[in-house]
Design an enzyme around this catalytic site. Structure first.
Site, short mmCIF file in Angstrom:
data_model
loop_
_atom_site.label_atom_id
_atom_site.label_comp_id
_atom_site.label_asym_id
_atom_site.label_seq_id
_atom_site.Cartn_x
_atom_site.Cartn_y
_atom_site.Cartn_z
N LYS A 168 42.32 -19.36 61.09
CA LYS A 168 41.81 -20.47 61.91
C LYS A 168 42.87 -21.57 61.88
CE LYS A 168 39.96 -24.35 61.52
NZ LYS A 168 40.68 -25.02 62.62
N GLY A 199 39.16 -23.07 66.70
CA GLY A 199 37.98 -23.94 66.57
C GLY A 199 38.23 -25.06 65.59
N ASP A 200 37.19 -25.83 65.33
CA ASP A 200 37.38 -26.99 64.46
C ASP A 200 36.95 -26.68 63.02
OD1 ASP A 200 34.63 -27.08 64.49
OD2 ASP A 200 34.50 -28.71 65.95
N GLY A 201 37.19 -27.67 62.16
CA GLY A 201 36.90 -27.49 60.74
C GLY A 201 35.42 -27.41 60.43
N PRO A 202 34.65 -28.40 60.88
CA PRO A 202 33.24 -28.40 60.52
C PRO A 202 32.51 -27.12 60.95
CG PRO A 202 33.87 -30.54 61.37
CD PRO A 202 35.06 -29.64 61.55
N VAL A 204 34.00 -23.75 62.51
CA VAL A 204 34.61 -22.47 62.12
C VAL A 204 35.10 -22.52 60.66
CG1 VAL A 204 36.41 -20.77 62.65
CG2 VAL A 204 35.30 -22.03 64.49
N GLY A 205 35.71 -23.64 60.28
CA GLY A 205 36.21 -23.77 58.90
C GLY A 205 35.09 -23.58 57.89
N GLU A 243 46.61 -26.27 49.52
CA GLU A 243 47.92 -26.92 49.70
C GLU A 243 47.62 -28.21 50.43
OE1 GLU A 243 50.67 -25.59 48.51
OE2 GLU A 243 49.84 -23.63 48.01
N CYS A 277 54.19 -32.94 54.46
CA CYS A 277 53.43 -33.16 53.23
C CYS A 277 54.34 -33.51 52.07
CB CYS A 277 52.62 -31.92 52.91
SG CYS A 277 53.59 -30.42 52.98
N GLU A 377 48.67 -41.41 51.26
CA GLU A 377 49.50 -40.67 52.21
C GLU A 377 49.30 -41.26 53.61
OE1 GLU A 377 48.30 -36.66 53.48
OE2 GLU A 377 50.33 -36.02 52.97
N1 LIG Z 1 50.75 -29.00 50.68
C1 LIG Z 1 51.15 -28.40 51.78
O1 LIG Z 1 51.75 -27.33 51.76
C2 LIG Z 1 50.89 -29.06 53.12
C3 LIG Z 1 51.63 -28.64 54.23
C4 LIG Z 1 51.37 -29.23 55.46
C5 LIG Z 1 50.40 -30.22 55.58
N2 LIG Z 1 49.71 -30.62 54.49
C6 LIG Z 1 48.72 -31.69 54.61
O2 LIG Z 1 47.94 -31.51 55.79
C7 LIG Z 1 47.48 -32.77 56.27
C8 LIG Z 1 47.76 -32.91 57.74
O3 LIG Z 1 47.19 -31.87 58.44
P1 LIG Z 1 45.80 -32.00 59.26
O4 LIG Z 1 45.63 -33.39 59.77
O5 LIG Z 1 45.75 -30.87 60.21
O6 LIG Z 1 44.74 -31.78 58.09
P2 LIG Z 1 43.18 -31.55 58.22
O7 LIG Z 1 42.68 -31.45 56.82
O8 LIG Z 1 42.53 -32.51 59.13
O9 LIG Z 1 43.05 -30.13 58.94
C9 LIG Z 1 43.67 -28.96 58.42
C10 LIG Z 1 42.87 -27.75 58.84
O10 LIG Z 1 41.61 -27.80 58.19
C11 LIG Z 1 40.58 -27.68 59.14
N3 LIG Z 1 39.43 -28.40 58.62
C12 LIG Z 1 39.14 -29.71 58.72
N4 LIG Z 1 37.98 -29.99 58.09
C13 LIG Z 1 37.54 -28.82 57.56
C14 LIG Z 1 36.40 -28.44 56.81
N5 LIG Z 1 35.45 -29.31 56.46
N6 LIG Z 1 36.25 -27.15 56.43
C15 LIG Z 1 37.20 -26.23 56.75
N7 LIG Z 1 38.30 -26.53 57.49
C16 LIG Z 1 38.47 -27.80 57.88
C17 LIG Z 1 41.17 -28.21 60.43
O11 LIG Z 1 40.48 -27.76 61.56
C18 LIG Z 1 42.59 -27.69 60.34
O12 LIG Z 1 42.64 -26.33 60.74
C19 LIG Z 1 48.25 -33.82 55.45
O13 LIG Z 1 47.42 -34.35 54.47
C20 LIG Z 1 49.38 -33.00 54.83
O14 LIG Z 1 49.91 -33.55 53.66
C21 LIG Z 1 49.93 -30.06 53.27
#
Ligand SMILES: NC(=O)c1ccc[n+]([C@@H]2O[C@H](COP(=O)([O-])OP(=O)(O)OC[C@H]3O[C@@H](n4cnc5c(N)ncnc54)[C@H](O)[C@@H]3O)[C@@H](O)[C@H]2O)c1
Length: 474
Positions: A168, A199-202, A204-205, A243, A277, A377
């Protein structure tokens, strides 16, 4: 590109309940596509396909290696398509979408293939056979900021381990994932071993993280969403690899070539418009060098060209979305209100740009460790300079955030640089701006996560130990 379908069980299929999300181009705020948004019903379909795939005779190691090489080759054929869609969806300058984003996938896969040639999947220990077997069905949830990289460092090791996968990707940057599904199809990945649901997090996630028949979630994204994933995964006791975010310190020692170290530090911080990140977002400088370092940092920031991602000479495109832009602006305002000294950039759009999610490359000096900008961050082109007295204090400040993803040390005395590096609580410590090492483990301490990716370390995440006790030595 048709993004209204998902790739499940080797077929392009429509979602069970049609619902769509607009994809916005952050450079001009236009709608550049629409993507289907899945539901729990689509997740169930993908789980059924993954289960069926795992019930069939598994690919041998040599078949898995050959498959991964085919995926790398197919990716190379699609590099330009991948770069173009990355530029449209997240605004990265095209030159960097090619070099920094699209080219990363095949590079990771080839390293993994080399590791697989010598990786020990089983061994005898006394009377026991210890084996390392695939964990099962792995759901992979990825962010938008370096999307191809994040997808490939999950999909490739999961397939290498022998898992079935359900990806996803981010709903903000789905196009590259659709192309990756086309690549998997072209490479001949057996049906059900790779499935894609948008899809979105809330919706599909959560359906993935709470699903009783999914064995593992490998998640990359914000710490906020990582916590939500862990909570919804807990009742089914699945493995959760996280991550997450970072606030990485870059310690400049007093013997350093200041011009060189500050310039490189600023450029590294602003790469990908600061949306990385592991970006070195906190520059730690000796108090006595603060004014000089601030001057160099300001000059470097002001020399960067912010502009349309396809324009010649653009260093920084827009940030990925209007929401991200607004978040960064509010951090800049907080920095001002908390008494940070603004030496470059600041609020609002850069001169000459009147629409799009463009942010002025911003530098604050004289930030103190307890300030918001030193702790949280920002995920945009905002660098803070923090002063310190001696090495112990620099280490204390570097370690004093909730994060622990990366840390950087610059200095002429290598023994001192190394000794400081060993005391930093971070998953990656980069000494004197080294060359990229994709074989090294990538992951964080504390609220930066608990997993490791890349090379053999990424592969290990997707394996379980099984001990056949009483097996004998034959
Ligand atoms: N440590 C690493 O390797 C690494 C690498 C890249 C980015 N990041 C981090 O990612 C963030 C930026 O990315 P973003 O804005 O897409 O992050 P985000 O957490 O908003 O979304 C990441 C993914 O998680 C999904 N998601 C959101 N809420 C969810 C939930 N409740 N349940 C399951 N899935 C859910 C989103 O749809 C998306 O696919 C920054 O904090 C960055 O530091 C970390």
């Amino acid at each position: 590109m048709d993004q209204t379908k998902f790739y499940i069980d080797g077929q392009w299929v429509s979602p069970e309940f049609p619902r769509y999300i607009d994809i916005l181009n952050p450079a001009d705020e236009t709608v550049c596509g629409k993507v289907a948004a899945g539901s729990a019903a689509d997740v169930d379909r993908a789980v059924d396909a993954a289960k069926a795939a795992l019930a069939r005779p598994p690919l041998s190691l040599s078949e898995r290696i050959a498959l991964l090489y085919r995926i790398a080759e197919e990716m190379e054929k699609r590099e330009e398509d991948l770069a173009q869609v990355i530029t449209d969806e997240i605004g990265v300058p095209l030159w960097y979408a090619r070099k920094g984003h699209a080219a990363a996938g095949p590079a990771h896969i080839r390293i993994l293939c080399k590791e697989l040639e010598t990786f020990a999947f089983e061994w005898i220990q006394g009377d026991t056979l210890v084996t390392r077997v695939p964990i099962g069905i792995a759901a992979l949830i990825t962010p938008w900021n370096v999307p191809i990289n994040q997808i490939i460092i999950k999909v490739a090791p999961a397939l290498a381990a022998g898992c079935a996968t359900i990806l996803k990707p981010s709903e903000i940057a789905p196009g590259n994932a659709t192309i990756i599904a086309e690549i998997m199809e072209a490479a001949g990945v057996p049906a059900g071993l790779f499935n894609l649901i948008h899809g979105d997090g809330p919706e599909v996630g959560t359906a993935l993280s709470s699903h009783p028949e999914i064995d593992m979630i490998s998640f990359t994204g914000s710490t906020r969403a990582g916590v939500a994933v862990s909570q919804s995964a807990a009742p089914t006791v699945k493995r959760v690899g996280l991550e997450l975010g970072g606030k990485s310190a870059n310690i400049l020692l007093d013997d350093v070539d200041l011009e060189d170290a500050v310039t490189k530090g600023v450029r590294a911080c602003f790469m990908n418009s600061g949306q990385a990140c592991s970006a070195p977002t906190r520059m730690l400088v000796p108090h006595a060098l603060m004014d000089q370092a601030a001057g160099i940092a300001a000059r470097t920031a002001n020399s960067l060209t912010v502009g349309p991602p396809r324009a010649e000479g653009t260093d920084l495109g827009p940030v990925a979305s209007a929401a991200q832009w607004a978040r960064i602006q509010s951090f800049i305002e907080t920095g001002l209100s908390e008494g940070g000294r603004l030496v470059a950039g600041g609020p609002g759009l850069p001169e000459g740009l009147n629409c799009g999610a463009y942010v002025r490359p911003t530098v604050f000096s004289h930030i103190t460790p307890e300030m918001t900008l030193a702790q949280q961050e920002i995920f945009g082109p905002v660098l803070v300079l923090i002063g310190y007295g001696d090495d112990d204090e620099a280490i204390r400040i570097a370690n004093d955030t909730a994060y622990g993803l990366a840390a950087y040390v610059q200095g002429k005395d290598l023994a001192r640089v190394r000794a400081i590096g060993r005391r930093l609580r971070a998953g990656r410590v980069l000494l004197n701006y080294p060359a990229l090492d994709r074989t090294a483990p990538f992951g964080g301490f504390k609220q930066s996560g608990n997993g490791r990716e890349q090379g053999r370390y990424g592969l290990e995440e997707f394996l379980e130990y099984s001990a056949l006790i009483g097996h004998g030595t034959e």
